[in-house]
Design a protein around this motif. Structure first.
Motif, short mmCIF file in Angstrom:
data_model
loop_
_atom_site.label_atom_id
_atom_site.label_comp_id
_atom_site.label_asym_id
_atom_site.label_seq_id
_atom_site.Cartn_x
_atom_site.Cartn_y
_atom_site.Cartn_z
N THR A 124 0.81 -1.23 0.00
CA THR A 124 0.00 0.00 0.00
C THR A 124 0.84 1.27 0.00
OG1 THR A 124 -0.10 0.11 2.43
CG2 THR A 124 -1.79 -1.21 1.30
N GLU A 125 2.12 1.14 0.35
CA GLU A 125 3.03 2.29 0.51
C GLU A 125 2.55 3.23 1.62
OE1 GLU A 125 3.23 3.90 -3.51
OE2 GLU A 125 5.12 2.82 -3.79
N GLU A 126 1.78 2.70 2.55
CA GLU A 126 1.31 3.47 3.71
C GLU A 126 1.71 2.74 4.98
OE1 GLU A 126 0.25 6.36 3.24
OE2 GLU A 126 -0.59 6.39 1.22
N SER A 127 1.59 3.39 6.12
CA SER A 127 1.95 2.78 7.40
C SER A 127 0.89 1.78 7.86
CB SER A 127 2.14 3.87 8.46
OG SER A 127 3.21 4.71 8.13
N ALA A 128 1.36 0.63 8.32
CA ALA A 128 0.46 -0.42 8.80
C ALA A 128 0.64 -0.59 10.30
CB ALA A 128 0.76 -1.74 8.08
N TYR A 129 -0.47 -0.82 11.00
CA TYR A 129 -0.46 -0.91 12.47
C TYR A 129 -1.19 -2.15 12.96
CZ TYR A 129 0.98 4.04 12.79
OH TYR A 129 1.65 5.23 12.70
N LEU A 130 -0.79 -2.60 14.13
CA LEU A 130 -1.49 -3.65 14.86
C LEU A 130 -2.03 -3.05 16.15
CD1 LEU A 130 -2.23 -6.68 15.43
CD2 LEU A 130 0.03 -6.88 16.51
N ALA A 131 -3.31 -3.29 16.44
CA ALA A 131 -3.93 -2.74 17.65
C ALA A 131 -4.69 -3.81 18.40
CB ALA A 131 -4.88 -1.59 17.28
N VAL A 132 -4.82 -3.62 19.71
CA VAL A 132 -5.61 -4.51 20.56
C VAL A 132 -6.55 -3.67 21.41
CG1 VAL A 132 -3.86 -6.33 20.65
CG2 VAL A 132 -3.82 -4.51 22.35
N ALA A 142 2.14 -2.27 17.52
CA ALA A 142 3.22 -2.56 16.56
C ALA A 142 2.93 -1.82 15.26
CB ALA A 142 3.33 -4.06 16.29
N THR A 143 3.99 -1.57 14.48
CA THR A 143 3.82 -0.86 13.21
C THR A 143 4.94 -1.21 12.25
OG1 THR A 143 3.51 1.32 12.18
CG2 THR A 143 5.15 1.16 13.90
N VAL A 144 4.67 -1.06 10.97
CA VAL A 144 5.68 -0.99 9.92
C VAL A 144 5.36 0.28 9.16
CG1 VAL A 144 6.62 -1.99 7.82
CG2 VAL A 144 6.01 -3.47 9.73
N GLU A 145 6.29 1.24 9.20
CA GLU A 145 6.02 2.55 8.64
C GLU A 145 6.19 2.58 7.12
OE1 GLU A 145 8.39 5.51 10.50
OE2 GLU A 145 7.52 5.20 12.50
N SER A 146 5.46 3.47 6.51
CA SER A 146 5.61 3.74 5.09
C SER A 146 6.99 4.33 4.83
CB SER A 146 4.53 4.73 4.64
OG SER A 146 4.82 5.22 3.34
N VAL A 153 3.02 8.35 11.19
CA VAL A 153 3.97 7.72 12.11
C VAL A 153 3.59 8.01 13.56
CG1 VAL A 153 5.91 7.85 10.49
CG2 VAL A 153 5.51 9.73 12.07
N GLY A 154 4.23 7.26 14.46
CA GLY A 154 4.21 7.63 15.88
C GLY A 154 3.04 7.18 16.70
N TRP A 155 2.30 6.16 16.25
CA TRP A 155 1.15 5.77 17.05
C TRP A 155 1.37 4.51 17.89
CZ3 TRP A 155 -4.51 6.62 15.02
CH2 TRP A 155 -4.76 7.99 15.02
N VAL A 156 2.53 3.92 17.88
CA VAL A 156 2.76 2.77 18.75
C VAL A 156 2.73 3.24 20.20
CG1 VAL A 156 4.45 1.05 19.50
CG2 VAL A 156 4.07 1.45 17.07
#
Length: 252
Positions: A124-132, A142-146, A153-156
């Motif tokens: 997607t070329e965008e930042s991906a996040y994992l949330a609970v 967790a994240t893998v940034e674009s 950025v910065g939401w972990v």
């Protein structure tokens, strides 16, 4: 009242107060103090860098009491105080957080989701996040940034409300059929202006165990790119679910 004779002359005695029996009053006080300490710690973690007045206002604790508890947290290394008098997380907190992240209840979920997050960010070329879910909030863990210059950025470690957010709706949803792909949730501007979130819940054996999100500028996540992101997100959520629970039926 108990009287204890001293080593002085026989006519000199000293009175000692009876020891506290450790009743409900002291227990209540200790419980209240612990609750206040945890509230202050949470306020600093959520705020990033918080001053004394801000921390007291956020928790409803008197400034003098907040200062006393913040000094204890700083002395134990859970917080640090900079030259401007603002508090942020300290080395002791980081150590505990890392230990929990590596071996705690979400370690397996994070390990299972990491390859999917990586693939999702590349596709997607965008930042991906994992949330609970944490009660009435969603917490990004967790994240893998674009790789783009302009990216989210910065939401972990950040928490957002369950109500009114796409990630919250995903985490609060139900698994109606394990043989079907997860339902997608969309939102623009719920937390940050001009940011679009596309979210898919991760199906567990007995419910939703987490959610995978793609966050990026609303002007980019639109039209065909939004459709491609949605497809990639479903694939990422399914792969994470199967990595956690291999015996689950593969969605058709």
């Amino acid at each position: 009242m108990k009287l204890n004779q001293t080593t002085g002359p026989p006519d000199r005695v000293t009175a000692t107060r009876p020891r506290s029996s450790g009743g409900s009053g002291s227990t209540l006080h200790a419980s209240r103090s612990a609750e206040r300490v945890l509230s202050l710690l949470d306020a600093v973690v959520s705020g990033g860098a918080v001053g004394l007045t801000e921390a007291a206002a956020a928790t409803g604790i008197p400034v003098s009491t907040a200062l006393r508890h913040l000094r204890v947290l700083t002395g134990r290394g859970y917080l640090v105080r900079n030259d401007l008098g603002r508090y942020s997380v300290g080395p002791s907190f980081v150590r505990i957080a890392l230990a929990a992240f590596q071996s705690g209840p979400y370690a397996r979920l994070t390990a299972a989701a990491q390859p999917a997050l990586q693939s999702l960010a590349e596709a997607t070329e965008e930042s991906a996040y994992l949330a609970v879910r944490d009660g009435s909030e969603a917490v990004y863990i967790a994240t893998v940034e674009s790789r783009r210059a302009i990216r989210h950025v910065g939401w972990v470690g950040k928490s957002v409300p369950i109500e009114g957010t796409a990630v919250g709706e995903a985490l609060a949803s139900e698994v109606t059929n394990h043989g079907r792909p997860p339902t997608l949730f969309f939102n623009t501007g719920a937390i940050e202006p001009d940011v679009t979130a596309v979210v898919a819940p991760i199906h567990g054996s007995a419910g939703i165990v987490g959610a995978i999100s793609v966050l990026g500028p609303a002007e980019r996540l639109a039209g065909e790119r939004l459709e491609l992101t949605a497809e990639a997100l479903v694939d990422a959520a399914v792969k994470t679910s199967l990595a956690l629970f291999p015996r689950q039926a593969v969605p058709g």
